[in-house]
Design a protein around this motif. Structure first.
Motif, short mmCIF file in Angstrom:
data_model
loop_
_atom_site.label_atom_id
_atom_site.label_comp_id
_atom_site.label_asym_id
_atom_site.label_seq_id
_atom_site.Cartn_x
_atom_site.Cartn_y
_atom_site.Cartn_z
N ASP A 97 0.92 2.25 -4.98
CA ASP A 97 0.52 2.07 -5.92
C ASP A 97 0.14 2.62 -7.35
OD1 ASP A 97 1.87 -0.63 -5.11
OD2 ASP A 97 -0.37 -0.99 -4.49
N ALA A 98 0.00 3.95 -7.44
CA ALA A 98 -0.16 5.26 -8.35
C ALA A 98 0.51 4.92 -9.66
CB ALA A 98 -0.18 6.67 -8.12
N PRO A 99 0.57 5.44 -10.69
CA PRO A 99 0.82 5.13 -11.99
C PRO A 99 2.40 5.99 -11.43
CG PRO A 99 -1.00 5.89 -12.90
CD PRO A 99 -0.57 5.84 -11.46
N VAL B 9 2.95 -2.26 3.23
CA VAL B 9 1.92 -2.03 3.50
C VAL B 9 1.71 -3.24 4.08
CG1 VAL B 9 1.68 -2.37 0.63
CG2 VAL B 9 2.20 -4.18 2.28
N VAL B 10 2.68 -3.42 5.24
CA VAL B 10 1.83 -4.15 6.88
C VAL B 10 1.38 -2.79 7.56
CG1 VAL B 10 2.80 -5.23 8.35
CG2 VAL B 10 3.83 -5.99 6.03
N ARG B 11 1.57 -1.72 7.67
CA ARG B 11 1.42 -0.64 8.78
C ARG B 11 0.46 0.11 8.12
NH1 ARG B 11 6.72 2.32 10.62
NH2 ARG B 11 7.37 1.06 12.21
N CYS C 166 -6.13 4.61 2.64
CA CYS C 166 -6.09 3.88 1.72
C CYS C 166 -5.58 4.31 0.83
CB CYS C 166 -7.97 3.94 1.67
SG CYS C 166 -8.52 2.61 2.24
N GLN C 167 -5.52 5.98 1.31
CA GLN C 167 -5.11 7.06 0.43
C GLN C 167 -2.94 7.30 0.04
OE1 GLN C 167 -5.05 11.21 1.62
NE2 GLN C 167 -4.03 11.87 -0.54
N ALA C 168 -2.56 6.38 1.16
CA ALA C 168 -1.75 5.69 1.52
C ALA C 168 -1.06 4.49 0.49
CB ALA C 168 -0.71 5.62 2.67
N SER D 156 -3.50 -0.97 10.01
CA SER D 156 -3.74 0.51 10.99
C SER D 156 -5.32 0.72 10.50
CB SER D 156 -3.51 1.34 10.20
OG SER D 156 -1.92 1.74 10.84
N ILE D 157 -5.47 0.38 8.89
CA ILE D 157 -7.18 -0.09 8.33
C ILE D 157 -8.26 -0.90 9.21
CG2 ILE D 157 -8.33 -0.69 6.78
CD1 ILE D 157 -6.68 0.13 4.64
#
Length: 175
Positions: free
Chosen positions: A40-42, A124-126, A33-35, A130-131
Motif C-alpha cells: 500500500d505504498a504511495p 493480503v491473505v498470506r 508487516c513490511q510486505a 503469517s502474522i
C-alpha cells in the motif's frame, strides 16, 4: 553431573532456544508487516503505450485453461513488462496505458487502460495469516516457558524486549 547442574544447563539451553525462536518469529512478523506496507505504498504514474502482447497457458489453482497475458509497455522512463492471469491485460498493441509504480520497491501496482483499472498488487491473505500464526506461536512459546518455570517472568520480559529490538534487524538482513 549432578541433577542441579543438569537443570541449570537445561535452563540455559532452553532460554537460548526461546530467545532464538522469538527472534525468528518476530522477524516473520516484521517481514510480513513490511510486505503489507509495501503493498500500500504511495505510487507515481508513468504513461506510455502497449508495444507487445503475448498470450500463454498458465495453470493456476488446477485450472488448466487459465490464460496469462504479458504486455510490453514503452513509457518515457523505460520499458516495462507486465504479466497477469485473466482478461485485464488483453490489450492491443498501441493502446495508451498508465502504470502506477510503487515508490517502495518499484513494482507495478496498477495498470490503467481506457476506463479500466487492473490491480497488480500481491494479496493480503498470506501475510495476515503469517502474522497471526507467528504471534500465536510466540504466545505459545512464552506461555510454555513461564508455565514450566524454566526461568522467571523477568527473564521472559527481557527476552520479549530483546526480540522486539532485534526483530527489525532481521527484516533488513532478510533472515
Amino acid at each position: 553431573m549432578t541433577a542441579g547442574r543438569f537443570a541449570r544447563v537445561l535452563r540455559k539451553v532452553f532460554f537460548t532456544a526461546v530467545a532464538v525462536v522469538s527472534l525468528l518469529l518476530g522477524g516473520i512478523v516484521c517481514l510480513m508487516c513490511q510486505a503489507l506496507a509495501g503493498r500500500d505504498a504511495p505510487t507515481y504514474r508513468v504513461e506510455g503505450h502497449v508495444t507487445s502482447h503475448e498470450r500463454g497457458a498458465l495453470p493456476v489453482g488446477g485450472d488448466e485453461e487459465a490464460l496469462s497475458h504479458t504486455i510490453g509497455v514503452d513509457a518515457g522512463s523505460g520499458h516495462y513488462r507486465v504479466t497477469a492471469v485473466g482478461p485485464g491485460l488483453d490489450l492491443p498493441a498501441g493502446q495508451p496505458v498508465a502504470l502506477d509504480i510503487s515508490t517502495a520497491d518499484g513494482s507495478i501496482a496498477y495498470l490503467r487502460a481506457g476506463g479500466g483499472v487492473v490491480d497488480l498488487r500481491p494479496g493480503v491473505v498470506r501475510p495476515v495469516l503469517s502474522i497471526v500464526a507467528a504471534l500465536l506461536a510466540l504466545g505459545a512459546v512464552y506461555f510454555g516457558a513461564v508455565r514450566l518455570n524454566v526461568y522467571p517472568p523477568v527473564a521472559t520480559w527481557l527476552a520479549l524486549a530483546l526480540g522486539a529490538v532485534l526483530a527489525p534487524v532481521a527484516v533488513f538482513v532478510r533472515v
